[in-house]
Design a protein around this motif. Structure first.
Motif, PDB file in Angstrom:
ATOM      1  N   TYR A  36       0.852  -1.186   0.000  1.00  0.00           N
ATOM      2  CA  TYR A  36       0.000   0.000   0.000  1.00  0.00           C
ATOM      3  C   TYR A  36       0.892   1.242   0.000  1.00  0.00           C
ATOM      4  CZ  TYR A  36      -4.139   2.776   0.711  1.00  0.00           C
ATOM      5  OH  TYR A  36      -5.165   3.669   0.514  1.00  0.00           O
ATOM      6  N   ILE A 114      -1.868   0.917  -4.973  1.00  0.00           N
ATOM      7  CA  ILE A 114      -1.743  -0.447  -4.454  1.00  0.00           C
ATOM      8  C   ILE A 114      -0.950  -1.259  -5.467  1.00  0.00           C
ATOM      9  CG2 ILE A 114      -2.989  -2.543  -3.823  1.00  0.00           C
ATOM     10  CD1 ILE A 114      -5.316  -0.734  -2.926  1.00  0.00           C
ATOM     11  N   TRP A 116       0.434  -4.711  -6.619  1.00  0.00           N
ATOM     12  CA  TRP A 116       0.097  -6.132  -6.459  1.00  0.00           C
ATOM     13  C   TRP A 116       1.220  -6.926  -7.113  1.00  0.00           C
ATOM     14  CZ3 TRP A 116      -5.435  -8.241  -7.919  1.00  0.00           C
ATOM     15  CH2 TRP A 116      -5.561  -9.546  -7.445  1.00  0.00           C
TER      16      TRP A 116
END
Lengths: 196, 270
Positions: A36, A114, A116
């Motif tokens: 994050y 974010i 990933w």
């Protein structure tokens, strides 16, 4: 009949704390490992209200539940749409409890990122919904606009974003320049230093 | 059966549309930058804006599915858009009757006599107006205005550029005219949507399309047949006068000076 689990439902806070703890556990079990990233927004531009001086900071390793993430290819998306599905490419919804975010001192808001790592995708939070002490983060695949990346960011993938402009200019603008040279279509003294 | 040679003597095209578009992209290339600020508001970087040649729809398709591969560290990151960027698209072509020239005019190339002793020539061109659409996609309206303001001052409202449309001919002046600028004015977004700014600039270009380029031979010998009347008649005197003029015209002299065979004047008596 005896219930398998019993909570003290007389005390609302207790019940809710249990609910959140179960949520946290479920997210830890079924969630995805994510990074994050909060952006430093500084002061907004006064007229248009845009944060022109955004800086991407070092991210925090978190586990959030991914409600839905559509990663079909274009062809697959067309095929699924014939069967009533409407996969929207590049959109995802993430869930996490407020108490979980508090442990990282994060208050999520739009424009956070974010990362990933498993899918190699960066999402940008477009909307945050607070519901039943949980955050629901609606996110889209990131529109990178050459924002500054803070010097202390150690993630190599994030740092590699800084090279994108050079790559793109080599791909497109230099090809145009090469094509002009090959075709010899513009005389040398045509534009001079850009004056007309 | 595969055709491996030019289908006919009339076959040919000059890639003029491509050259006009390429000239426009070249004009923009290296001219358009946007500023990037740090958190203190100071400029720390200038971004060279990438240029595409594509329709707007295709332009979206490319950026929506772009995958950036950084070869240096073998890191692969998938992003949605990489902004800002500019796309130029040819959106239309219309005949421009105001610039029409007589059909049978023939234009000779500026290179003069080329290697095979011929001169390049083309028939009169056909005037067309080419519509160009320039799309600017940015993440902030500030970037959008930065780019627009770097393009607009060049067009008052026209900007001419010399482009070598035909080889062996002089570069031809191509005029690009700015017609309109439409900044993004969309104000209906869902609360979960991210806003991107798409502005459009429309240009028209005055283009001449040329028929197939041909080679014509140079005149080295001329045979003039005169009908000679009876000596002393009125006709005889007139023709004799012309003959005297023809012997003094400059092409004869110039060819003699080049060492080629002189022009022959033959007389046939009927």
């Amino acid at each position: 009949m005896t219930k398998p689990f019993s909570f003290n439902t007389d005390y609302e806070g207790e019940e809710f704390a249990t609910f959140l703890n179960i949520s946290d556990d479920a997210i830890a079990l079924h969630g995805e490992q994510l990074v994050y990233i909060q952006q430093t927004l500084a002061q907004s531009e006064p007229i248009f209200g845009e944060y022109l001086g955004k800086v991407i900071n070092e991210g925090a390793d978190v586990i959030l539940y991914v409600e839905e993430a559509h990663t079909f290819s274009d062809d697959m998306a067309g095929m699924y749409s014939k069967f009533g599905f409407s996969p929207n490419l590049g959109e995802a919804t993430f869930h996490g409890t407020i108490q979980y975010f508090d442990t990282f001192n994060i208050v999520p808001h739009a424009q956070d990122l974010i990362w990933w790592p498993k899918t190699k995708k960066i999402y940008e939070v477009t909307h945050v919904t607070e519901e039943k002490k949980q955050y629901k983060l609606t996110a889209e695949l990131y529109n990178y606009s050459h924002d500054k990346i803070a010097d202390d960011v150690t993630d190599t993938e994030i740092n590699s974003l800084t090279d994108i402009n050079d790559d793109e200019v080599i791909n497109y603008n230099d090809e145009i320049e090469q094509a002009v040279d090959d075709d010899e279509i513009i005389p040398d003294d045509d534009l001079g230093d850009g004056l007309f | 059966m595969a055709i491996t040679t030019a289908p006919s003597a009339f076959y040919g095209h000059q890639n003029i549309t491509r050259k006009v578009l390429l000239g426009f992209l070249d004009f923009l290339n290296g001219r358009i930058f946007v500023e990037r600020f740090d958190d203190t508001g100071a400029i720390y970087r200038y971004i060279k804006v990438p240029l595409h040649s594509s329709s707007r729809e295709r332009f979206f398709h490319i950026v929506k599915s772009s995958t950036v591969v950084n070869n240096s560290t073998s890191n692969e990151i998938e992003l949605n858009n990489i902004l800002p960027r500019i796309a130029v698209n040819i959106s239309g072509m219309t005949y421009d009757s105001t610039r029409k020239v007589p059909k049978h005019n023939k234009i000779k190339g500026s290179a003069g006599v080329v290697g095979d002793g011929s001169v390049r020539s083309v028939m009169a061109p056909v005037p067309y107006k080419l519509d160009l659409e320039l799309s600017i996609l940015t993440k902030t309206i500030d970037d959008n205005f930065q780019i627009i303001e770097q393009i607009v001052p060049y067009f008052a409202p026209s900007f001419s550029m010399d482009i070598q449309l035909l080889s062996d001919f002089d570069p031809l002046s191509v005029q690009y005219t700015l017609i309109s600028v439409t900044p993004d004015s969309t104000d209906e977004y869902a609360i979960t949507d991210e806003r991107l700014f798409l502005s459009t600039m429309s240009f028209t270009v005055n283009v001449m399309y040329y028929y197939n380029r041909a080679s014509v031979g140079t005149i080295k010998e001329m045979i003039a047949n005169f009908h000679i009347g009876k000596e002393g008649s009125e006709d005889y005197k007139k023709i004799k006068k012309y003959e005297l003029v023809a012997q003094n015209i400059s092409p004869i002299t110039s060819i003699e000076n080049r060492g080629d065979e002189p022009m022959t004047l033959s007389q046939t008596e009927y």
